[in-house]
Design a protein around this motif. Structure first.
Motif, PDB file in Angstrom:
ATOM      1  N   PRO A 162     -24.229 -30.603  -7.210  1.00 56.81           N
ATOM      2  CA  PRO A 162     -22.891 -30.162  -6.859  1.00 56.81           C
ATOM      3  C   PRO A 162     -22.164 -31.222  -6.070  1.00 56.81           C
ATOM      4  N   PRO A 163     -20.854 -31.249  -6.089  1.00 58.02           N
ATOM      5  CA  PRO A 163     -19.984 -30.345  -6.851  1.00 58.02           C
ATOM      6  C   PRO A 163     -19.530 -30.959  -8.156  1.00 58.02           C
ATOM      7  N   TRP A 169     -24.502 -25.180 -14.313  1.00 55.52           N
ATOM      8  CA  TRP A 169     -24.401 -23.821 -13.769  1.00 55.52           C
ATOM      9  C   TRP A 169     -24.058 -22.838 -14.886  1.00 55.52           C
ATOM     10  N   MET A 228     -34.199 -26.966 -15.930  1.00 56.28           N
ATOM     11  CA  MET A 228     -34.745 -27.386 -14.635  1.00 56.28           C
ATOM     12  C   MET A 228     -35.682 -28.568 -14.813  1.00 56.28           C
ATOM     13  N   LEU A 256     -35.211 -32.231 -13.104  1.00 55.25           N
ATOM     14  CA  LEU A 256     -36.228 -32.905 -12.285  1.00 55.25           C
ATOM     15  C   LEU A 256     -36.551 -34.285 -12.849  1.00 55.25           C
ATOM     16  N   VAL A 307     -33.875 -36.664 -11.989  1.00 60.97           N
ATOM     17  CA  VAL A 307     -34.030 -37.124 -10.602  1.00 60.97           C
ATOM     18  C   VAL A 307     -35.073 -38.232 -10.550  1.00 60.97           C
ATOM     19  N   PHE A 364     -23.172 -19.938  -3.024  1.00 62.49           N
ATOM     20  CA  PHE A 364     -22.769 -21.011  -3.919  1.00 62.49           C
ATOM     21  C   PHE A 364     -22.265 -22.214  -3.113  1.00 62.49           C
ATOM     22  N   LEU A 387     -25.017 -23.880  -1.461  1.00 64.98           N
ATOM     23  CA  LEU A 387     -25.757 -24.747  -2.389  1.00 64.98           C
ATOM     24  C   LEU A 387     -25.089 -26.106  -2.522  1.00 64.98           C
ATOM     25  N   LEU A 388     -23.759 -26.098  -2.613  1.00 64.81           N
ATOM     26  CA  LEU A 388     -23.040 -27.376  -2.737  1.00 64.81           C
ATOM     27  C   LEU A 388     -23.392 -28.294  -1.575  1.00 64.81           C
ATOM     28  N   GLU A 445     -27.103 -29.545  -1.351  1.00 64.12           N
ATOM     29  CA  GLU A 445     -27.416 -30.704  -2.187  1.00 64.12           C
ATOM     30  C   GLU A 445     -26.778 -31.959  -1.622  1.00 64.12           C
ATOM     31  N   LEU A 469     -28.548 -35.592  -0.644  1.00 63.12           N
ATOM     32  CA  LEU A 469     -28.103 -36.903  -1.108  1.00 63.12           C
ATOM     33  C   LEU A 469     -27.714 -37.796   0.056  1.00 63.12           C
ATOM     34  N   TYR A 514     -30.967 -39.038   1.952  1.00 64.54           N
ATOM     35  CA  TYR A 514     -31.898 -39.943   1.264  1.00 64.54           C
ATOM     36  C   TYR A 514     -31.683 -41.401   1.669  1.00 64.54           C
ATOM     37  N   LEU A 536     -36.990 -37.037  -1.798  1.00 60.98           N
ATOM     38  CA  LEU A 536     -35.996 -36.691  -2.804  1.00 60.98           C
ATOM     39  C   LEU A 536     -36.559 -35.672  -3.785  1.00 60.98           C
ATOM     40  N   ILE A 537     -37.782 -35.914  -4.205  1.00 55.95           N
ATOM     41  CA  ILE A 537     -38.344 -35.015  -5.212  1.00 55.95           C
ATOM     42  C   ILE A 537     -38.532 -33.620  -4.631  1.00 55.95           C
ATOM     43  N   LEU A 576     -34.876 -32.158  -3.840  1.00 54.31           N
ATOM     44  CA  LEU A 576     -34.073 -31.847  -5.019  1.00 54.31           C
ATOM     45  C   LEU A 576     -34.726 -30.749  -5.838  1.00 54.31           C
ATOM     46  N   ALA A 577     -36.042 -30.749  -5.891  1.00 52.22           N
ATOM     47  CA  ALA A 577     -36.698 -29.643  -6.582  1.00 52.22           C
ATOM     48  C   ALA A 577     -36.365 -28.342  -5.866  1.00 52.22           C
ATOM     49  N   LEU A 579     -32.988 -27.375  -6.757  1.00 52.70           N
ATOM     50  CA  LEU A 579     -32.930 -26.837  -8.112  1.00 52.70           C
ATOM     51  C   LEU A 579     -33.357 -25.373  -8.109  1.00 52.70           C
ATOM     52  N   VAL A 580     -34.407 -25.099  -7.363  1.00 47.07           N
ATOM     53  CA  VAL A 580     -34.855 -23.717  -7.292  1.00 47.07           C
ATOM     54  C   VAL A 580     -33.799 -22.861  -6.600  1.00 47.07           C
ATOM     55  N   LEU A 615     -30.664 -23.420  -6.801  1.00 47.17           N
ATOM     56  CA  LEU A 615     -29.668 -23.195  -7.853  1.00 47.17           C
ATOM     57  C   LEU A 615     -30.084 -22.008  -8.709  1.00 47.17           C
ATOM     58  N   THR A 660     -29.516 -18.932  -6.721  1.00 54.69           N
ATOM     59  CA  THR A 660     -28.097 -18.609  -6.626  1.00 54.69           C
ATOM     60  C   THR A 660     -27.615 -17.987  -7.924  1.00 54.69           C
TER      61      THR A 660
END
Lengths: 587, 96, 485, 496
Positions: free
Chosen positions: C386-387, C395, C414, C418, C421, D133, D136-137, D140, D144, D147, D166-167, D170-171, D174-175, D177, D180
């Motif tokens: 995001p965003p 999404w 997903m 990953l 990434v 939501f 979440l923005l 993340e 970033l 890092y 990062l892994i 970010l994982a 993702l979860v 996300l 959400t």
């Protein structure tokens, strides 16, 4: 009532401690050292009872106050701190780590006085903890191996005690629904709450089996520190029980039984252990443990039979004061003895030392004997089953103490404690003598100070001579060598975690190998697949086959279907066909 | 079997042959030729479309499509051949 | 015949005219190119306003309407694609101005502009066309121009890759043509309106499948992606940006359109499409993780992303198709912008450092900070954080899949995220490691005008995510198609 | 007083807009950069103070912007947001000063401060998020932005740590996300509403709700370093000291913990969550993490690693307090959010000072450092004692409330847990204090004799935070103290 006097009483030692950080202020602070407890003493001696002040915004709602009991505690504690401060000032004059000592000493003092003034559980704990932790620095002060061992043991027990106390207080407050100690005392607290608080406070009090830290710590600390550790700070445990537990209201038979049993064991086991010590201060430490056993008997009786508590409480306070002054005198006297150079002076100091020693042992009409007699009387109101045992134990404790004192006096000659090189002899002698005087005068002064609470003492019988005499006789025929040692907790911990660490290492290496293999595979596999696919044109061939299949289907469906298609379904038929052309094909 | 069916099936067959060649042949020129075959096959099929009812009147649209297809294919072939030549030159240079 | 001055015609004929002019006047090619793009962009904006105010615009070319003549039609989706093409194209052109300015690139300069403008013509034609045969012609035009752009650098690898691309592209087009032929046999019509509502007979579906395979070949959907990595990795940076960002989208767009108008796919077929997409996501990810060169990595990421778009397409099965195309469209837009930015940035990095071996990026004392930053921003959108617009697309994808209970697509998405990434972080590590450099590392090196274009694109890829609601609203204009008036 | 409905946005922008400016400043414009940094940080503190005043008067700020149909970007300043935002604003200011001092002559300062600023913007955004939501923005964005800070040194080790970080995160993102989306699909809204939005779903489909809870908590647990997702945290310790300080005290782990609060209180609603039977396992997980982190901390010799494992343990107090589902425990948890932040940031800054001034990086080298750096070590001591839970320091207050909460909830094991944890805390902190104060320095480990030189910019920040530790504990009952504010929030969340 305004908060100011309380704040002043506590802020002075605290500010002095902070001021020590600045080198310029140090000499002034050391000069002020004996006077640091004075505001608190003044408050206790001059203030009108009961006092109460509160500051809701501090900690979790701070409440200060003084009642008759805590007032007495403040008085003898303050007195002891004054004397120890005066002694420390000279004792530490040329010490390289004087500043560190001073800070810790004053912090402990703040904590000690603060917990006596606190009226709520959180504040009590808030002062109790710094006192305990600051004492760590006092115990460790000399940095010798013994001191380090003692300090490690000490801190371990402190942490244990703090945790138990925290848990007990948390339970108690939750049950009482209030922080105020009066509310705690008025609530029928649950068994675990009381037990936890008792454990936490007994650690401080040195009741067996929680006493292990006490003798080494008192032995290792510098003389002025030992005096307050043994005289003032361990009484915080007693005070805590008096002020936090619902004594006199609720029956805790099991707790009382355990407490009394522990007390009895403590009185005599400490003797057995103490007489094996070679360091005079360690002997004194064991003597403290033994004396605390006497207090434990009182507490146990109170827990068991609440009705007796009214009678027991004043006696316990008296005994605490008695022990504080006598033991303080003995410790300071040890220092004074060590500071003397000539044998004559040493002898003189030894003679002076015999006074508090006999007071402690319970020479008739001394505060020790009066206290014990009064306690016996008070026990009459308690459990009849235990009464004979208690009486006997109290009497025999005199023998025990006498033996310990004898051992002590022998040891200061055989193993004289160290003293700083350039200490002023008179200066360290003076606080000692003052405390000796105070200790001797205690029975007389008590009536004036304690008011109604002094009644049991003034009515007590002078006591018997035989325990002391017996003790002296036995001591004369005794010579024992001893050794004591322990292993440190750190070693233990390392041993416990060793297999786990080895296992983790092994798992790591296996995992790493697996990961390497997986990585190699991950690199090789796609490449191989990609190359094979490339070489054999697998994808393309498959697609070609698929498409060919589709074409066949189409051939089957479309071409045959075409014939069947009705003309009406052809939109183009309705119009001139030429119009279907793209523009560039237009005629 | 009507002629249109024969014609159509031939177209499909030709397309199929070309397809297999285009995908599976390794030689560059053969692949171009295979693509040409495909194109011819597709052309056949479109021409069948012109055969539709009523069979006597040919539909001009598929013819137009076929012609367009041929034009497109011619240019594509030209580009492909040019590229092949270029590649041969480069390879020859590299080998030298 | 008279051609009305309509933004639709302008959008097609201005680039065509520009291409011819640029070919004839090679010295003025860049000026002509930029002017053409500016004009085309203007036309698209005009068109966008028209669409916004009046809904879909239909222009019967030469005066005849469907099904006889050629209709050009602009609705929200096609204008969005046009907008993407022109905006990205314009910025790539700006970047190309800089990267082609060297003396040794005279030849490249000579051919770049005509080819690119021809490509633009083809793509605009695809987005505005309503007739599948015209689409065939246009994708052939695109294919020829794109192959030309691929081999522009003239290196052996590029020519080889270009030839491979050529084969795939022509074959794809021919398969498409075959499908067109079958459809004509079945229905006798080739315009979209004529296809609407047709009976989904087996033969028709098979024809559709042929067309789909052809398009899949052109858009490099797994397992038909074999030509893409080499082609995109070996082309010059602006060409790669155009190829990866825009060209593959033309075929994708046709798939979307066909899905809108044709009696589409049964559930199984759609699942097959999704599985191919999933395969692309996984395989593209694995190969990107293994790639040794930066541009190759980016090219493999294109394979994966295109797979993701197909997953979006198939995310909710047949029932969800009327909504799924929106997710796919969002992802197309996001990928177009971000991938163009990423290829340009990769080209910049390669230019500054002198090579694009990922393992040795950190050995260089030169750090083209801005280009690296751009690369990272583009990666954010491609990963779908995001965003960014990529996030919004993802999404929508996952939302639809989840609402329909298609958990496997969620899992694929997903996994793909990953993996992206993981492979992009390989590159970041190369950017940000400093202990393998002997010489002092300079920061802020290699600022150039050429950085502006990719940076703008990358920022747009992220910033447009905030405008997702209006964008979605816009692409829905004129949908569903219905029968043209 | 003037009313400014855009105030939360301004607060967000103070650091969000600072970032590009800082990026574009040339490396040598140190003074200007410092000026912008401090100016913006100061401005933010002022704005946050204003905002808290308004919110305490009952004003609720609510800014919305539609991103997708029905899905909004929503900023909302409620008391819970204020709690976190105040922490981040104040600590940002302090850490900025510290970072300026710490990186005075280091490379890549423009980059560092740019991302630093971005990181705080993300934290503020997380605090102000009005729905999951938006959360979440920023969540993340936080990943970033942190890092590059984690790998700031650019060494192989840092890169490795960065990759793991990062892994994991970010994982986790993702979860999140996924969660959400799940919430959106199940409830049709992702808004944070006191009392939750899932009551209906829970009634209809408890299994889905439980699954959603697991997914959301699992995702947030990565940043909150819940066992077994904590792996990244100790590894990320290669980052420069101010970064570690910020990561541990304010930004990353707190974002996770804060998210857990939001999810439990305002997505599920505490009563709903309790009815669902998910809070008890969460509490147990938190308990396991608390003990595990402490046990691991004991065996670490590297100071920062020890502190890192301590964070793993301490942050789970927050989760524990939330999961206990009792108002008193909630007070403890929320207060611990602030208190742990203050204490841990102090310790990390001092650890940085030790490394910077004396080259001391391991516990075994700490002998006598108290004498060499009395001020810093005093701060460290206060913080460490606070961690152990000594009154009147901040840590005591939160532990006390957690214990009371555990009793209130009828979960007496919490007391045992707290005791165990405090004991372990003591076991790993006491030796550090002992070495620092009660051992004589070994000359070969501390380098040159005499007082080390660390500038005021390194010395003042830990002193300031240590003072805050003391104040937050000593004046816990005063108005506007973290504890008081926390009670205000809990009254809202428990709808009393």
């Amino acid at each position: 009532m305004s908060l100011a006097p309380f704040v002043t009483a506590l802020a002075l030692p605290l500010l002095l401690a902070l001021a020590l950080i600045w080198p310029q202020a140090r000499s002034l602070v050391w000069r002020m050292m004996p006077f640091a407890p004075l505001p608190a003493l003044a408050l206790a001696l001059l203030g009108d009872l009961p006092m109460h002040a509160q500051a809701d915004w501090m900690i979790l709602g701070l409440q200060f106050g003084l009642d008759e009991i805590s007032r007495l505690f403040v008085i003898f504690t303050g007195l002891l701190w004054c004397a120890a401060g005066a002694s420390a000032r000279h004792w530490m004059r040329h010490d390289a780590r004087a500043t560190s000592f001073g800070v810790m000493f004053l912090m402990a003092q703040t904590g000690n006085l603060g917990l006596l003034l606190a009226l709520d559980a959180a504040s009590f704990y808030a002062f109790f903890a710094p006192m305990s932790f600051a004492s760590y620095g006092l115990v460790l002060h000399s940095r010798t191996p013994q001191a380090q061992g003692a300090a490690r043991l000490y801190i371990g027990f402190v942490v244990l005690g703090e945790l138990a106390l925290f848990a007990g207080l948390a339970l108690a407050v939750a049950q009482a629904g209030s922080f105020h100690v009066a509310d705690l005392r008025a609530t029928a607290l649950s068994d675990p709450a009381v037990a936890l608080m008792m454990i936490g406070l007994c650690v401080k009090l040195g009741i067996m089996p929680l006493h292990f830290w006490l003798p080494p710590a008192h032995g290792a600390a510098p003389v002025p520190a030992s005096a307050v550790l043994s005289g003032a700070m361990i009484k915080a445990g007693l005070f805590g029980m008096i002020t936090l537990l619902p004594l006199g209201g609720v029956t805790y038979a099991d707790h009382g039984t355990v407490m009394m049993a522990a007390g009895m064991v403590t009185i005599f086991a400490a003797l057995l252990l103490g007489v094996q010590q070679t360091s005079p201060k360690a002997v004194l430490g064991y003597s403290s443990v033994s004396q605390m056993g006497i207090l434990a008997l009182g507490l146990g009786a109170g827990l068991m039979v609440p009705q007796a508590w009214v009678a027991i409480l004043p006696v316990l306070v008296f005994l605490a004061a008695h022990h504080a002054l006598a033991k303080g005198a003995l410790f300071l006297g040890t220092g004074a003895f060590a500071a003397q150079t000539g044998p004559a002076a040493k002898l003189a100091v030894t003679l002076a030392l015999l006074l508090p020693a006999f007071v402690l042992a319970g020479l008739p009409a001394s505060s020790g004997a009066l206290g014990k007699e009064a306690l016996k009387t008070a026990f009459n109101a308690g459990s009849p089953v235990w009464l004979p045992w208690l009486t006997v134990a109290l009497s025999l404790s005199g023998v025990a103490t006498t033996l310990l004192m004898a051992r002590y006096v022998a040891m200061i000659w055989l193993h004289p404690p160290g003293a700083p090189a350039k200490v002023t002899q008179e200066a360290v002698l003076l606080p000692f003598l003052a405390l000796v005087g105070a200790s001797l005068a205690l029975p007389l002064v008590w009536v004036a100070v304690a008011g109604t609470l002094a009644a049991p003492i003034s009515q007590a019988a002078p006591g018997a001579l035989w325990p002391v005499a017996l003790g002296v006789a036995m001591a004369a025929g005794v010579a024992i060598h001893a050794h004591a040692q322990r292993i440190g907790p750190a070693v233990f911990l390392a041993q416990i975690t060793a297999p786990g660490r080895a296992l983790a290492l092994r798992a790591d290496s296996i995992l790493a190998a697996k990961r390497r293999a997986a990585r190699r595979l991950a690199h090789a596999m796609p490449k191989a697949i990609g190359e094979t696919a490339m070489r054999w044109r697998l994808g393309q061939t498959a697609i070609a086959g698929l498409i060919a299949l589709t074409l066949l289907l189409e051939a089957g469906g479309s071409l045959r279907g075409e014939a069947a298609m009705p003309p009406a379904a052809q939109p183009g038929a309705a119009h001139p066909p030429g119009h279907m052309l793209p523009p560039y094909f237009e005629p | 079997m009507t002629p249109d069916l024969i014609y159509g099936l031939t177209g499909i067959a030709v397309f199929g042959i070309g397809l297999v060649g285009a995908l599976c042949a390794l030689d560059r020129l053969r692949r171009v030729l295979a693509l040409k075959l495909c194109s011819v096959g597709a052309g056949f099929l479109l021409v069948v479309g012109a055969w539709r009812a009523p069979p006597g009147v040919p539909d001009p649209v598929p013819h137009a499509l076929v012609i367009t297809g041929i034009v497109v294919m011619v240019s594509a072939t030209a580009v492909a051949l040019a590229l092949i030549r270029r590649l041969q030159t480069l390879e020859a240079e590299d080998e030298r | 015949m008279s051609v009305d001055l309509s933004p639709i015609t302008l959008a097609i004929f201005v680039p065509l005219f520009g291409a011819i002019m640029a070919f004839l006047l090679p010295r003025a090619a860049s000026v002509i190119g930029l002017a053409t793009l500016a004009l085309t962009t203007g036309a698209v904006i005009w068109l966008a306003r028209a669409v916004l105010t009046g809904g879909a615009v239909v222009l019967p070319l030469g005066g005849w309407g469907a099904p006889l003549g050629i209709d050009l039609r602009a609705d929200g989706l096609s204008v969005a694609m046009l907008g993407l093409t022109c905006a990205v194209g314009f910025l790539v052109s700006v970047a190309a101005l800089d990267s082609l300015k060297g003396a040794q690139q005279a030849r490249q300069r000579q051919y770049f502009w005509p080819l690119w403008l021809l490509l633009l013509t083809g793509m605009n034609g695809v987005y505005l066309g309503t007739d599948i045969f015209n689409l065939y012609v246009m994708i052939e035009v695109i294919a020829l121009a794109a192959v030309g752009l691929t081999v522009l650098s003239g290196s052996r690898a590029a020519v080889q890759a270009g030839l491979e691309y050529m084969y795939a592209s022509i074959l794809g087009a021919l398969l498409f043509l075959m499908g067109v032929g079958f459809i004509y046999l079945q229905l006798g019509r080739l315009d979209f309106a004529g296809l609407t509502g047709a009976e989904p007979t087996g033969a028709l579906i098979a024809a559709l499948a042929l067309m789909f395979v052809g398009l899949a070949l052109k858009t490099a959907l797994f397992p038909l992606h074999f030509w893409l990595p080499a082609a995109h990795a070996n082309a010059t940076a602006p060409a790669s940006a155009l190829l990866s960002g825009l060209v593959v989208k033309a075929a994708l767009y046709i798939v979307l359109r066909l899905a809108q108008y044709m009696p589409f796919p049964s559930e199984t077929l759609l699942t097959l499409v999704g599985l191919m997409g999933a395969g692309a996501v996984i395989w593209g990810g694995i190969q990107a993780l293994r790639a040794e060169r930066l541009k190759l990595l980016v090219a493999w990421s294109t394979v994966a992303q295109i797979g993701l778009i197909f997953v979006a397409f198939a995310r909710a099965g047949e029932v969800g198709l009327p909504e799924s195309w929106k997710a796919a469209a969002l992802l197309i837009l996001a990928h177009g912008i971000a991938k163009a930015a990423m290829f340009l940035a990769a080209g910049r990095i390669k230019d500054e450092i002198g090579h694009d071996v990922i393992r040795d990026l950190d050995r260089s004392p030169i750090r083209p900070t801005l280009a690296q930053f751009t690369f990272a921003l583009a990666a954010i959108s491609l990963i779908g954080l995001p965003p960014s617009l990529g996030f919004i697309g993802k999404w929508s994808l996952m939302e639809g899949a989840m609402a329909a209970g298609y958990w496997h697509w969620v899992a694929v998405t997903m996994a793909g995220t990953l993996m992206s990434v993981a492979y992009f972080s390989r590159v970041f590590a190369g950017f940000l490691r400093f202990d393998r450099v002997r010489a002092p590392v300079g920061e802020h090196q290699g600022w150039a005008l050429a950085d502006a274009a990719p940076l703008t694109l990358a920022l747009a890829a992220i910033g447009l995510g905030l405008l997702a609601a209006p964008i979605l609203g816009f692409i829905e204009i004129g949908y569903p198609f219905g029968v043209a008036p | 007083m003037m009313d400014a409905p855009l105030l939360p946005l301004f607060i967000l922008l103070t650091s969000l807009l600072a970032a590009p400016v800082l990026f574009s400043l040339p490396e040598r414009a140190a003074r200007l950069r410092t000026g912008i940094n401090l100016g913006m940080a100061g401005l933010k503190v002022a704005l946050v103070a204003w905002l808290s005043l308004k919110v305490s008067q009952g004003v609720i700020y609510d800014l919305r912007f539609e991103l997708l149909p029905g899905l909004e970007f929503k900023l909302q300043a409620d008391p819970l947001a204020i709690l976190f935002i105040a922490l981040s604003a104040v600590l940002w200011l302090i850490t900025t000063i510290y970072s300026v001092g710490y990186l005075e002559h280091g490379p890549h300062r423009a980059r560092f401060f740019g991302f630093f600023s971005l990181c705080v913007a993300a934290t503020v955004g997380i605090a102000l998020s009005g729905n999951l939501f938006t959360f979440l923005l920023f969540y993340e964005l936080l990943t970033l932005a942190t890092y590059p800070l984690v790998i700031h040194r650019g060494t192989a080790e840092a890169l490795r740590a960065g990759r793991i970080y990062l892994i994991y995160t970010l994982a986790g993102g993702l979860v999140l996300l996924l969660g959400t989306l799940g919430l959106w699909v199940l409830a049709g809204t992702t808004d944070f509403v006191p009392g939750g939005v899932l009551a209906y779903v829970v009634a209809v489909n408890p299994l889905a709700a439980q699954l959603l809870f697991v997914v959301l908590i699992g995702a947030l647990g990565v940043k909150a370093a819940l066992f077994p997702f904590h792996v990244w945290l100790p590894i990320a310790m290669v980052a420069p000291a101010p970064v570690s300080a910020l990561l541990h005290a304010v930004a990353v782990v707190k974002a996770g913990a804060f998210g857990i609060m939001r999810v439990v209180y305002e997505v599920f609603g505490i009563e709903t969550a309790q009815a669902l039977g998910v809070t008890a396992p969460l509490a147990v997980l938190a308990g396991v993490t608390i003990i595990y982190g402490s046990l691991k901390a004991i065996t670490q010799d590297d100071i920062k690693k020890r502190l890192a494992y301590s964070t793993v343990s301490q942050v789970s107090y927050i989760t524990l307090g939330v999961a206990l589902a009792s108002p008193l425990a909630a007070v403890g948890a929320l207060a611990h959010l602030i208190h742990q932040g203050l204490m841990k940031i102090t310790m990390f800054m001092v650890a940085g000072n030790l490394a910077e001034g004396l080259g001391v990086k391991r516990v075994s080298q700490m002998d006598g450092v108290g004498r060499a750096m009395p001020g810093s070590m005093l701060a460290f001591t206060l913080a460490a004692l606070g961690m152990i839970g000594l009154p009147p320091l901040a840590g005591f207050v939160s532990k006390w409330y957690l214990a009371q909460g555990g009793l209130e909830a009828g979960q007496a094991w919490v007391i045992e847990l707290l005791l165990g944890s405090s004991l372990l805390n003591a076991i790993y902190f006491m030796p550090m204090l002992h070495r620092a104060w009660f051992r004589d320095a070994a000359p070969e480990t501390t380098g040159a004799p005499g007082r080390p030189r660390i500038g005021w910019m390194l010395a003042v920040p830990p002193a300031a935070t240590a003072a805050l530790v003391l104040i937050a504990g000593g004046f816990a009952n005063a108005p506007f103290s973290p504890l008081e504010w926390t009670r205000f929030i809990v009254a809202i969340e428990y709808q009393e």
